[in-house]
Structure formats: structure tokens, C-alpha cells
Motif scaffolding. Structure first.
Motif, mmCIF file in Angstrom:
data_model
loop_
_atom_site.group_PDB
_atom_site.id
_atom_site.type_symbol
_atom_site.label_atom_id
_atom_site.label_comp_id
_atom_site.label_asym_id
_atom_site.label_seq_id
_atom_site.Cartn_x
_atom_site.Cartn_y
_atom_site.Cartn_z
ATOM 1 N N LEU A 97 0.846 -1.209 0.000
ATOM 2 C CA LEU A 97 0.000 0.000 0.000
ATOM 3 C C LEU A 97 0.877 1.254 0.000
ATOM 4 O O LEU A 97 0.683 2.169 -0.800
ATOM 5 C CB LEU A 97 -0.911 0.010 1.227
ATOM 6 C CG LEU A 97 -2.172 -0.861 1.194
ATOM 7 C CD1 LEU A 97 -2.853 -0.863 2.553
ATOM 8 C CD2 LEU A 97 -3.137 -0.370 0.116
ATOM 9 N N ASP A 98 1.859 1.289 0.904
ATOM 10 C CA ASP A 98 2.721 2.471 1.019
ATOM 11 C C ASP A 98 3.651 2.623 -0.177
ATOM 12 O O ASP A 98 3.835 3.718 -0.706
ATOM 13 C CB ASP A 98 3.551 2.400 2.303
ATOM 14 C CG ASP A 98 2.668 2.578 3.526
ATOM 15 O OD1 ASP A 98 1.535 3.077 3.358
ATOM 16 O OD2 ASP A 98 3.115 2.207 4.634
ATOM 17 N N ALA A 102 2.458 6.513 -4.098
ATOM 18 C CA ALA A 102 2.825 7.667 -4.912
ATOM 19 C C ALA A 102 2.829 7.348 -6.406
ATOM 20 O O ALA A 102 3.327 8.131 -7.200
ATOM 21 C CB ALA A 102 4.205 8.177 -4.486
ATOM 22 N N ALA A 103 2.274 6.211 -6.795
ATOM 23 C CA ALA A 103 2.420 5.778 -8.182
ATOM 24 C C ALA A 103 1.475 6.495 -9.154
ATOM 25 O O ALA A 103 1.671 6.433 -10.354
ATOM 26 C CB ALA A 103 2.210 4.270 -8.292
ATOM 27 N N GLY A 104 0.425 7.165 -8.614
ATOM 28 C CA GLY A 104 -0.462 7.951 -9.473
ATOM 29 C C GLY A 104 -1.151 7.135 -10.543
ATOM 30 O O GLY A 104 -1.735 6.092 -10.259
ATOM 31 N N GLY A 240 11.057 -3.944 7.926
ATOM 32 C CA GLY A 240 10.357 -3.734 6.656
ATOM 33 C C GLY A 240 10.945 -4.541 5.527
ATOM 34 O O GLY A 240 10.692 -5.728 5.433
ATOM 35 N N THR A 241 11.757 -3.935 4.676
ATOM 36 C CA THR A 241 12.326 -4.683 3.569
ATOM 37 C C THR A 241 13.718 -5.176 3.933
ATOM 38 O O THR A 241 14.303 -4.757 4.918
ATOM 39 C CB THR A 241 12.441 -3.817 2.309
ATOM 40 O OG1 THR A 241 13.214 -2.685 2.649
ATOM 41 C CG2 THR A 241 11.075 -3.416 1.813
ATOM 42 N N LYS B 30 -6.648 4.781 6.582
ATOM 43 C CA LYS B 30 -5.561 3.885 6.980
ATOM 44 C C LYS B 30 -6.125 2.524 7.343
ATOM 45 O O LYS B 30 -7.191 2.431 7.932
ATOM 46 C CB LYS B 30 -4.841 4.473 8.207
ATOM 47 C CG LYS B 30 -3.445 4.981 7.897
ATOM 48 C CD LYS B 30 -2.712 5.362 9.157
ATOM 49 C CE LYS B 30 -1.840 4.231 9.704
ATOM 50 N NZ LYS B 30 -0.867 3.693 8.764
ATOM 51 N N PRO B 31 -5.430 1.446 6.999
ATOM 52 C CA PRO B 31 -5.901 0.136 7.428
ATOM 53 C C PRO B 31 -5.885 0.034 8.953
ATOM 54 O O PRO B 31 -5.074 0.697 9.600
ATOM 55 C CB PRO B 31 -4.897 -0.839 6.814
ATOM 56 C CG PRO B 31 -3.867 -0.046 6.138
ATOM 57 C CD PRO B 31 -4.227 1.385 6.169
#
Lengths: 248, 105
Positions: A97-98, A102-104, A240-241, B30-31
Motif C-alpha cells: 500500500l505504502d 505515490a504511483a499515481g 520492513g524490507t 488507513k488500514p
């Protein structure tokens, strides 16, 4: 927020995405080839293979759909089975989601192309430094689909005339998941997610066998993870990653 | 002919719906915290499931007893822990699988 990328950065985006996606190239082109071969072999017209690769773009569901079409199953039945088979994808989006926020205008394509392998690469890998995140993700997603479409088309057209035996090349896909799992173990060092997945997989296998295995295992894993939530969250947020530079 | 087009269209629609569901529900708000927690730990768990799923159709009793796939996966993981070179790990693992599955009939 798209900048006027110079030809150089454009080339580095494509280069980085190409390198990152080479395992998918091997896997998708050979599995796609096998799909085209199976589809034509079951008596369906060859153009169905590229058509499915372009607008459905889902490996296991395509194999199932082609089999059921050839066997004369109805539209509704095939649609419901496709839904069950791909329901796991509904969880994938949560992790990106995050990353896709910003992918528009390019977001619908990124969402459309969120296969198992693309999800694995995007959640494990950081774009190389100086490269726009969205550019990298779009290039990676589009290249992956490109290999799939090429494989499905070639298999349907030339499958029967192949001079050498490529059996087993699709193991590259399993190997990719092994590599991504090793990367995940470096990023997320808590044992709970892995134990939850292993327990869930054993249970899923006992309950449903190999049909719908991934769907049931994923659902059970979500349940187990929610049970150990307090325990895991006390350990602080995950990183996270995997924080790895552009692969390889 | 119409049946083929209808079926492929239905499969495409259903597939995009499964992939788009989280984006449709959580693009504006937000989820919930529980989902936010889940998404953070799902990638390692899902990679584990995807690796295990490669063995779901393995027939352990019959030759080759899943040995090619097991060996291929172990070589891939070991090489990756050692050299951390993605292409090297995948190429060697796949080669081991292809060779073993031809030798052990």
C-alpha cells in the motif's frame, strides 16, 4: 511527480529492473511456454494463450482455467475457482500500500501485475540509489509480464517443434522463492512468522492436500500471526524490507 | 468462441478484483492496526509458504523421492547464505534440480 529523466537514468532503471527480474525471466518464460503447450495440446485455439497472458496474467489460475475450458466447464464455475485460487493476492496488496501510494496513474497497472513473484521481488528489494521507486516497480512489473506473455505465446505457437528438453527449468521459480526467503530471514529475525507459516502449511496440507494449499495456509498464517501479535509487537517494529541493494 | 471470450473476461475480472481489494478498501483511510501489523510480518511468512508449496505435489514414496527438488532448494539456500549472489544461487540450484531429475529416474 515524474521528473524529466535523462536517457541515462532511464537506462539504469531498465537495467536494474532487468537484472532483478532475471530469475523471473527464466521461470516465466519456461512455465509460460509449458502453459501454451498444454493449452494447444488440450484442443484450445492458440490465441487463447497470449490473450490470457495479457489480460488474466495468473499462472496457476490460467492452467486451471484452460483445463476446465477444455473439459467443458461453465463460466461461473471457472470464475469461482479462479477467485478461490487467487484470493491470496488480496493479502499481497497490504504489504505494498505504502510503496505504491505515490504511483499515481501507473498504480492500476502495478496492482494488476501483482503476481506472487512480483510481490516477492517488490517486498524484498529496494530500488537502486538514485532511481525513482515507482519507475523501478513499473519496469519490474512490466518486464515480468513481458516474459510471461512471450512464454505463453511461444509455447502455443512452437511448443511441438522444440528441439531440446527444457523440463525442470521452471525450478528457477522455486529457487527464486528460496532466495527471497533467505533475504527475509536476514531482515526479519523473529522466529514467529516462519513458525506460523510452517505450522499453517502443515495444517493446510493435512486439511485440503495440494488443492487450494496456498490459500488455506495463508488464511491460517494470518490467524496465527494475530494470535502472537502481543508477543511480536513487544519486540519492536520489523525493519520492513531486506534493505538489499538492487539485485543481484 | 463466445464462451472462450466470456470465460477469459470473467477470469481477468476476478483476478484483478483480488489484487485490487486492499487498494480499494484502504486508499483513503488507513488500514486498521491489526492489518498494519499483519502486512509487516506477511512477507517472510508468505515466502515460507511459497517455498513449501513447491513440495505440495511431491510424491515422497515414489522415486525420485523429492530428492532433486530438495537438493536444488538446499543448494540454492546454502549458496545464497554463503555468497549472497542471487543469479548464482538460482542458476546453480536449478542446474542441480535439472541434472538430478534426469539421473534419478
Amino acid at each position: 511527480m515524474k521528473d524529466q529523466s535523462s536517457p541515462n537514468t532511464k537506462r539504469s532503471v531498465l537495467g536494474a529492473a532487468f537484472k532483478a527480474g532475471i530469475p523471473v525471466l527464466l521461470g516465466y518464460s519456461s512455465i509460460g511456454f509449458a502453459f501454451g503447450l498444454v493449452l494447444v495440446g488440450s484442443g484450445l485455439p492458440w490465441w487463447l494463450s497470449p490473450l490470457m497472458a495479457v489480460i488474466v496474467y495468473a499462472g496457476a489460475a490460467q492452467f486451471m482455467g484452460a483445463g476446465l475450458l477444455a473439459a467443458g466447464s461453465g463460466v461461473i464455475e471457472i470464475a469461482i475457482l479462479t477467485l478461490l485460487m487467487n484470493a491470496r493476492h488480496a493479502v499481497y496488496g497490504l504489504s505494498v500500500l505504502d510503496k505504491y501510494a505515490a504511483a499515481g496513474r501507473r498504480k492500476p497497472y502495478l496492482v494488476f501485475g501483482l503476481t506472487d513473484e512480483t510481490y516477492g521481488l517488490i517486498t524484498t528489494m529496494e530500488p537502486p540509489p538514485g532511481v525513482d521507486m515507482t519507475d523501478f516497480y513499473v519496469a519490474l512489473t512490466a518486464m515480468n509480464q513481458c516474459w510471461w506473455v512471450l512464454g505463453c505465446t511461444a509455447g502455443a505457437l512452437f511448443g511441438k517443434a522444440l528441439p531440446f528438453d527444457t523440463t525442470g527449468l521452471d525450478f528457477a521459480m522455486t529457487a527464486l522463492f528460496v532466495v527471497l526467503l533467505v533475504e527475509q530471514t536476514k531482515a526479519i529475525r523473529r522466529p514467529e512468522p516462519y513458525l506460523a507459516a510452517i505450522t499453517a502449511s502443515a495444517l493446510a496440507y493435512a486439511i485440503v492436500g495440494s488443492g487450494n494449499f496456498i490459500l488455506v495456509a495463508t488464511a491460517l498464517t494470518c490467524g496465527f500471526l494475530l494470535i502472537v501479535r502481543d508477543r511480536l509487537e513487544r519486540g519492536g517494529p520489523p525493519s520492513g524490507t531486506a534493505g538489499q541493494e538492487a539485485l543481484p | 468462441m463466445t464462451r472462450l471470450f466470456l470465460t477469459v473476461a470473467a477470469m481477468a475480472l476476478v483476478t484483478i478484483l483480488t489484487r485490487a481489494a486492499p487498494f480499494i478498501f484502504f486508499s483513503k483511510r488507513k488500514p486498521p492496526a491489526a492489518l498494519d501489523y499483519l502486512q509487516a510480518y506477511l512477507p517472510p511468512a508468505l515466502m515460507t509458504i511459497l517455498v513449501l508449496s513447491a513440495f505440495k505435489d511431491t510424491r515422497w514414496v515414489d522415486s525420485p523421492h523429492g530428492i532433486p527438488a530438495l537438493a536444488g532448494a538446499v543448494v540454492t539456500a546454502a549458496l545464497h547464505l554463503w555468497r549472497r549472489n542471487v543469479l548464482l544461487s538460482i542458476a546453480c540450484g536449478t542446474a542441480v534440480y535439472m541434472v538430478l531429475s534426469r539421473i534419478i529416474a
